[in-house]
Design a protein around this motif. Structure first.
Motif, PDB file in Angstrom:
ATOM      1  N   ALA A  42       0.816  -1.214   0.000  1.00 54.57           N
ATOM      2  CA  ALA A  42       0.000   0.000   0.000  1.00 54.57           C
ATOM      3  C   ALA A  42       0.851   1.267   0.000  1.00 54.57           C
ATOM      4  O   ALA A  42       0.325   2.379  -0.029  1.00 54.57           O
ATOM      5  N   GLY A  43       2.182   1.105   0.034  1.00 50.61           N
ATOM      6  CA  GLY A  43       3.062   2.261  -0.038  1.00 50.61           C
ATOM      7  C   GLY A  43       3.486   2.836   1.296  1.00 50.61           C
ATOM      8  O   GLY A  43       4.021   3.949   1.347  1.00 50.61           O
ATOM      9  N   ILE A  44       3.272   2.100   2.395  1.00 54.03           N
ATOM     10  CA  ILE A  44       3.727   2.574   3.702  1.00 54.03           C
ATOM     11  C   ILE A  44       5.250   2.675   3.664  1.00 54.03           C
ATOM     12  O   ILE A  44       5.926   1.706   3.301  1.00 54.03           O
ATOM     13  N   PRO A  45       5.823   3.821   4.016  1.00 52.28           N
ATOM     14  CA  PRO A  45       7.276   3.984   3.921  1.00 52.28           C
ATOM     15  C   PRO A  45       8.022   3.144   4.968  1.00 52.28           C
ATOM     16  O   PRO A  45       7.488   2.871   6.044  1.00 52.28           O
ATOM     17  N   PRO A  46       9.254   2.764   4.673  1.00 50.38           N
ATOM     18  CA  PRO A  46      10.028   1.923   5.584  1.00 50.38           C
ATOM     19  C   PRO A  46      10.664   2.688   6.746  1.00 50.38           C
ATOM     20  O   PRO A  46      11.200   2.074   7.663  1.00 50.38           O
ATOM     21  N   ARG A  47      10.626   4.012   6.704  1.00 48.13           N
ATOM     22  CA  ARG A  47      11.177   4.832   7.789  1.00 48.13           C
ATOM     23  C   ARG A  47      10.098   5.802   8.258  1.00 48.13           C
ATOM     24  O   ARG A  47       9.412   6.414   7.434  1.00 48.13           O
ATOM     25  N   TRP A  48       9.990   5.945   9.570  1.00 47.23           N
ATOM     26  CA  TRP A  48       8.965   6.807  10.156  1.00 47.23           C
ATOM     27  C   TRP A  48       9.595   7.850  11.066  1.00 47.23           C
ATOM     28  O   TRP A  48      10.604   7.608  11.711  1.00 47.23           O
ATOM     29  N   THR A  49       8.953   9.001  11.136  1.00 45.04           N
ATOM     30  CA  THR A  49       9.337  10.059  12.061  1.00 45.04           C
ATOM     31  C   THR A  49       8.279  10.114  13.154  1.00 45.04           C
ATOM     32  O   THR A  49       7.117  10.425  12.879  1.00 45.04           O
ATOM     33  N   LEU A  50       8.680   9.776  14.378  1.00 45.95           N
ATOM     34  CA  LEU A  50       7.763   9.770  15.517  1.00 45.95           C
ATOM     35  C   LEU A  50       7.808  11.116  16.218  1.00 45.95           C
ATOM     36  O   LEU A  50       8.887  11.610  16.559  1.00 45.95           O
ATOM     37  N   LEU A  51       6.636  11.702  16.403  1.00 49.13           N
ATOM     38  CA  LEU A  51       6.507  12.955  17.148  1.00 49.13           C
ATOM     39  C   LEU A  51       5.796  12.622  18.459  1.00 49.13           C
ATOM     40  O   LEU A  51       4.616  12.263  18.448  1.00 49.13           O
ATOM     41  N   ARG A  52       6.499  12.720  19.565  1.00 48.29           N
ATOM     42  CA  ARG A  52       5.892  12.486  20.874  1.00 48.29           C
ATOM     43  C   ARG A  52       5.425  13.839  21.398  1.00 48.29           C
ATOM     44  O   ARG A  52       6.195  14.798  21.414  1.00 48.29           O
ATOM     45  N   PHE A  53       4.159  13.888  21.812  1.00 50.42           N
ATOM     46  CA  PHE A  53       3.564  15.183  22.139  1.00 50.42           C
ATOM     47  C   PHE A  53       2.745  15.143  23.423  1.00 50.42           C
ATOM     48  O   PHE A  53       2.377  14.082  23.911  1.00 50.42           O
ATOM     49  N   ASP A  54       2.472  16.335  23.927  1.00 47.78           N
ATOM     50  CA  ASP A  54       1.562  16.564  25.047  1.00 47.78           C
ATOM     51  C   ASP A  54       0.518  17.571  24.596  1.00 47.78           C
ATOM     52  O   ASP A  54       0.816  18.489  23.825  1.00 47.78           O
ATOM     53  N   VAL A  55      -0.683  17.398  25.098  1.00 45.13           N
ATOM     54  CA  VAL A  55      -1.766  18.347  24.866  1.00 45.13           C
ATOM     55  C   VAL A  55      -2.589  18.373  26.148  1.00 45.13           C
ATOM     56  O   VAL A  55      -2.729  17.351  26.819  1.00 45.13           O
ATOM     57  N   ALA A  56      -3.105  19.528  26.497  1.00 45.39           N
ATOM     58  CA  ALA A  56      -3.907  19.653  27.722  1.00 45.39           C
ATOM     59  C   ALA A  56      -5.092  18.692  27.659  1.00 45.39           C
ATOM     60  O   ALA A  56      -5.690  18.493  26.597  1.00 45.39           O
ATOM     61  N   ASP A  57      -5.428  18.108  28.804  1.00 43.38           N
ATOM     62  CA  ASP A  57      -6.541  17.155  28.864  1.00 43.38           C
ATOM     63  C   ASP A  57      -7.815  17.722  28.250  1.00 43.38           C
ATOM     64  O   ASP A  57      -8.519  17.025  27.515  1.00 43.38           O
ATOM     65  N   ASP A  58      -8.097  18.988  28.535  1.00 44.00           N
ATOM     66  CA  ASP A  58      -9.347  19.572  28.035  1.00 44.00           C
ATOM     67  C   ASP A  58      -9.311  19.862  26.529  1.00 44.00           C
ATOM     68  O   ASP A  58     -10.320  20.218  25.941  1.00 44.00           O
ATOM     69  N   LYS A  59      -8.151  19.683  25.908  1.00 51.71           N
ATOM     70  CA  LYS A  59      -8.031  19.875  24.460  1.00 51.71           C
ATOM     71  C   LYS A  59      -7.781  18.567  23.722  1.00 51.71           C
ATOM     72  O   LYS A  59      -7.673  18.555  22.495  1.00 51.71           O
ATOM     73  N   ALA A  60      -7.723  17.463  24.458  1.00 50.29           N
ATOM     74  CA  ALA A  60      -7.411  16.169  23.851  1.00 50.29           C
ATOM     75  C   ALA A  60      -8.464  15.752  22.830  1.00 50.29           C
ATOM     76  O   ALA A  60      -8.127  15.269  21.742  1.00 50.29           O
ATOM     77  N   ARG A  61      -9.734  15.935  23.157  1.00 47.79           N
ATOM     78  CA  ARG A  61     -10.792  15.530  22.232  1.00 47.79           C
ATOM     79  C   ARG A  61     -10.702  16.322  20.922  1.00 47.79           C
ATOM     80  O   ARG A  61     -10.782  15.760  19.835  1.00 47.79           O
ATOM     81  N   ALA A  62     -10.536  17.639  21.031  1.00 49.16           N
ATOM     82  CA  ALA A  62     -10.444  18.471  19.829  1.00 49.16           C
ATOM     83  C   ALA A  62      -9.213  18.098  19.007  1.00 49.16           C
ATOM     84  O   ALA A  62      -9.282  18.058  17.762  1.00 49.16           O
ATOM     85  N   PHE A  63      -8.113  17.802  19.673  1.00 52.11           N
ATOM     86  CA  PHE A  63      -6.905  17.411  18.954  1.00 52.11           C
ATOM     87  C   PHE A  63      -7.130  16.083  18.238  1.00 52.11           C
ATOM     88  O   PHE A  63      -6.765  15.923  17.069  1.00 52.11           O
ATOM     89  N   ALA A  64      -7.769  15.119  18.911  1.00 47.98           N
ATOM     90  CA  ALA A  64      -8.067  13.828  18.293  1.00 47.98           C
ATOM     91  C   ALA A  64      -8.946  14.013  17.056  1.00 47.98           C
ATOM     92  O   ALA A  64      -8.706  13.392  16.010  1.00 47.98           O
ATOM     93  N   GLU A  65      -9.963  14.859  17.165  1.00 49.66           N
ATOM     94  CA  GLU A  65     -10.849  15.120  16.015  1.00 49.66           C
ATOM     95  C   GLU A  65     -10.079  15.765  14.868  1.00 49.66           C
ATOM     96  O   GLU A  65     -10.300  15.430  13.699  1.00 49.66           O
ATOM     97  N   ALA A  66      -9.173  16.677  15.199  1.00 47.25           N
ATOM     98  CA  ALA A  66      -8.359  17.309  14.156  1.00 47.25           C
ATOM     99  C   ALA A  66      -7.468  16.271  13.472  1.00 47.25           C
ATOM    100  O   ALA A  66      -7.339  16.272  12.240  1.00 47.25           O
ATOM    101  N   LEU A  67      -6.876  15.377  14.259  1.00 54.84           N
ATOM    102  CA  LEU A  67      -6.044  14.317  13.681  1.00 54.84           C
ATOM    103  C   LEU A  67      -6.847  13.435  12.731  1.00 54.84           C
ATOM    104  O   LEU A  67      -6.360  13.051  11.666  1.00 54.84           O
TER     105      LEU A  67
END
Length: 125
Positions: A42-67
């Motif tokens: 399906a074209g998944i690349p063999p190398r990935w860039t991982l971004l580890r992040f924090d978001v305020a609890d009260d913004k987690a739902r909105a961030f998930a929806e944006a993702l």
């Protein structure tokens, strides 16, 4: 604080997350060993860039929806969790359930499998 990981390559071309209050805690480049033959086809690349992040609890739902609006197919996902809740995000779909809720986790796992995510990658908390 909600914490999570996003694979940069999982974003659709032209996808953007803007205006969000997110703190990137770390960036790492990896070569995952558990990419399936289906993912490679399906074209998944063999190398990935991982971004580890924090978001305020009260913004987690909105961030998930944006993702959910910018993740690509097939089988890409991102996960984040607070002390109490887990969010597993796929293109167009967010699974949100209390930590330890086996029914909620099972629904997210089933969706992952249906979209080609190999078992070793179904590893969110």
């Amino acid at each position: 604080m909600a914490t999570g990981t996003l694979i940069a390559e999982s974003l659709v071309v032209g996808g953007a997350l803007e205006g969000l209050d997110v703190t990137v805690r770390g960036i790492e480049r990896v070569e995952p060993r558990d990419i399936s033959a289906e993912q490679r086809a399906a074209g998944i690349p063999p190398r990935w860039t991982l971004l580890r992040f924090d978001v305020a609890d009260d913004k987690a739902r909105a961030f998930a929806e944006a993702l959910a609006g910018v993740l690509d197919e097939p089988g890409w996902y991102a996960d984040l969790h607070t002390v109490d809740e887990s969010f597993v995000v796929f293109s167009g779909r967010v699974f949100r359930y209390p930590i330890g809720d086996q029914h909620g986790r099972a629904a997210a796992e089933a969706h992952a499998r249906e979209h080609g995510v190999p078992e070793p990658q179904i590893d969110w908390p």
